[in-house]
Design a protein around this motif. Sequence first.
Motif, PDB file in Angstrom:
ATOM      1  N   LEU A 373       0.773  -1.054  -0.123  1.00 38.17           N
ATOM      2  CA  LEU A 373      -0.017  -0.039  -0.070  1.00 38.17           C
ATOM      3  C   LEU A 373       0.822   1.024   0.073  1.00 38.17           C
ATOM      4  CD1 LEU A 373      -2.697  -1.338   2.724  1.00 38.17           C
ATOM      5  CD2 LEU A 373      -3.174  -0.731   0.702  1.00 38.17           C
ATOM      6  N   HIS A 374       0.251   2.486  -0.412  1.00 39.85           N
ATOM      7  CA  HIS A 374       0.990   3.558  -0.498  1.00 39.85           C
ATOM      8  C   HIS A 374       0.789   4.394   0.673  1.00 39.85           C
ATOM      9  CE1 HIS A 374       1.853   3.547  -5.087  1.00 39.85           C
ATOM     10  NE2 HIS A 374       2.553   2.759  -4.460  1.00 39.85           N
ATOM     11  N   VAL A 403      -6.722   0.910   6.551  1.00 44.62           N
ATOM     12  CA  VAL A 403      -6.857   1.773   5.370  1.00 44.62           C
ATOM     13  C   VAL A 403      -8.363   1.576   5.127  1.00 44.62           C
ATOM     14  CG1 VAL A 403      -6.533  -0.014   3.717  1.00 44.62           C
ATOM     15  CG2 VAL A 403      -5.748   2.434   3.227  1.00 44.62           C
ATOM     16  N   THR A 407      -8.900   1.236  -1.306  1.00 43.39           N
ATOM     17  CA  THR A 407      -7.673   2.009  -1.464  1.00 43.39           C
ATOM     18  C   THR A 407      -6.854   0.525  -2.341  1.00 43.39           C
ATOM     19  OG1 THR A 407      -7.506   3.012   0.775  1.00 43.39           O
ATOM     20  CG2 THR A 407      -5.315   2.643  -0.681  1.00 43.39           C
ATOM     21  N   GLU A 408      -6.066   1.117  -3.244  1.00 40.65           N
ATOM     22  CA  GLU A 408      -5.685   0.426  -4.251  1.00 40.65           C
ATOM     23  C   GLU A 408      -4.151  -0.432  -3.584  1.00 40.65           C
ATOM     24  OE1 GLU A 408      -3.717   2.548  -7.473  1.00 40.65           O
ATOM     25  OE2 GLU A 408      -5.533   2.898  -8.368  1.00 40.65           O
ATOM     26  N   ILE A 409      -4.195  -1.876  -3.811  1.00 41.88           N
ATOM     27  CA  ILE A 409      -3.106  -2.843  -3.244  1.00 41.88           C
ATOM     28  C   ILE A 409      -2.386  -3.421  -4.454  1.00 41.88           C
ATOM     29  CG2 ILE A 409      -2.775  -4.974  -2.015  1.00 41.88           C
ATOM     30  CD1 ILE A 409      -5.764  -4.463  -0.548  1.00 41.88           C
ATOM     31  N   TYR A 443      -2.759 -11.650   0.350  1.00 44.01           N
ATOM     32  CA  TYR A 443      -3.566 -10.382   0.517  1.00 44.01           C
ATOM     33  C   TYR A 443      -4.842 -10.798   0.645  1.00 44.01           C
ATOM     34  CZ  TYR A 443       0.491  -9.134  -2.408  1.00 44.01           C
ATOM     35  OH  TYR A 443       1.920  -9.108  -3.149  1.00 44.01           O
ATOM     36  N   ASN A 462      -1.116  -2.735  -9.602  1.00 47.41           N
ATOM     37  CA  ASN A 462      -2.419  -2.816  -8.657  1.00 47.41           C
ATOM     38  C   ASN A 462      -3.117  -4.326  -8.961  1.00 47.41           C
ATOM     39  OD1 ASN A 462      -5.571  -1.114  -8.885  1.00 47.41           O
ATOM     40  ND2 ASN A 462      -4.595  -2.067  -7.128  1.00 47.41           N
ATOM     41  N   SER A 466      -8.546  -2.864  -1.216  1.00 48.22           N
ATOM     42  CA  SER A 466      -8.651  -3.121   0.279  1.00 48.22           C
ATOM     43  C   SER A 466     -10.337  -3.166   0.577  1.00 48.22           C
ATOM     44  CB  SER A 466      -8.299  -2.204   1.028  1.00 48.22           C
ATOM     45  OG  SER A 466      -8.689  -0.819   1.006  1.00 48.22           O
ATOM     46  N   LEU A 477      -6.052  -4.157   5.469  1.00 43.75           N
ATOM     47  CA  LEU A 477      -5.266  -5.314   4.501  1.00 43.75           C
ATOM     48  C   LEU A 477      -4.594  -6.207   5.508  1.00 43.75           C
ATOM     49  CD1 LEU A 477      -4.313  -6.576   2.155  1.00 43.75           C
ATOM     50  CD2 LEU A 477      -2.474  -5.091   2.054  1.00 43.75           C
TER      51      LEU A 477
END
Length: 504
Positions: A373-374, A403, A407-409, A443, A462, A466, A477
């Motif tokens: 994650l960022h 998160v 949200t992008e993982i 994940y 990507n 999440s 996550l």
Amino acid sequence: MLTYLNVTLTTISQYVVPFIGKQALYSSILFLLILPLAFALRKHPISWQLGLWVLVLLRLVLPPDLSVSWSARRLLDYASSMISQSENIRHEVPSEPTTFPESQAPQQVVPIIKTLQSRWYNALFLLWVASVIMGAIRYTRQHTRYRALLYNAEPVHDATLTGLLQQYRTRFGIRRQIRLVRANASLSPFTSGILHPTIFLPSHLLQHSDNKTLQAILAHEIVHIARHDNVWLLAQNIVQVLYIFHPVVWFTNRQLNMLRECRCDQLAVACCQMSAHIYSESLLNITDHIFRPTESAVVTTFWNGNPYRTMKYRLLRLSVLKKNVTSTKGGYLMSLPQKLFTGIALLFFGLFVLPMAPSTGQESPALTFVAPLHEGHISAPFGPMMHPFTKKEVQHNGVDIAVKIGTEIYAVADGTVLSIPEEDDGYGKNLTIQHANGYTSRYSKLSEILVQEGQTVNTGENIALSGNTGVSTGPHLHFELLKDNVHIDPAALIDFTALKSPQQ
């Protein structure tokens, strides 16, 4: 100045105390395994027992972080991981996506705990140093006393004994010159020296012993020289001094010394072509003259144990040989194929049991891992944690990153999507990626999966969004990292400190 010394002491103790502790623990575990094996092999050739007990001391000099993929420890870790994974699938440990405020007590308690730990480490280190110094002084005094005895001893000029000495040197292929000396001392015969060995014989033993007894003594001491036993005893001394506090080392050294004497008895019987019965009588004759049983190379060791117990065991082992022939081809000596089999078997057994370091994943990986994650923050790290529902301590096999949903993982490294199982009550929606070098990443708690099974993914691609599926107390996550199917701490390979706050 005192501050500098304290810092230096703390730095050294922080390394030495855990190192010594791990070595003592690993050798104790190996000792519990070797002890029943040695007992089961007590009627087999002595080489088996000698090899097993050598492994215990060898464990103490090997690095504690030694680990191979097919060791006994790795198999146990794998079995434990499979059991833990099975339990997690049925009921995944949820995490609380909130963290303690910075003002709470844990951050104030940590420095106090570290200070107390440092003090304990310093105290244990100083006790260890004191015990090593005491052991070294004890050994040095005894060694010096025997060296002085040999220095003042007079050479033996008896033609029969010197002739036997040269005969045995030739038979065993010994090129080193061997001194034969005598002195008025109530000691058992012994051998000292490595490059320039010396055999000591008490004067009254020479005067009152028959030729058979003297022949047995010389043969026994020559075998010690031929086998380089003083080198092995020197190594035992070093390990004994360094681990003088460890009862396993004391017991192991007693066993090695006793078995070594028995082995030399067997070879001496074959060397001098004497029956085991006559050789046993010679040992008893030595006992009558010396007031205690003979213990060869006593100059180089100070943990021989009960000498009468040693003599009893030696005579018991010799009694097995009485029906055997008296040449070097007797049935009690192993043939070359048997020696090769014994050596190879002990080698592979040692490679299997000696590496005891757990699979922590701290070794330098060939892959470069990135965070999945960022943004977000760690709400539950890897390791023991309190289950939020059962309130019992459980093992958390991953890290939880709190998160918001959607949200992008991202894939932490290049790999192939291994599996996308059906959503369950534990992991919820989840996927697994297989990486190189035996690494696997998992994940879970996802809301949407963007890849398919068998698909190749690149680092930072990507792969999902999440969510809050499965057993969970909030959006997060749950990320796991495995090496050779064994869970490891992802924080050992991935930098999570760079995660941005969701508000940024």
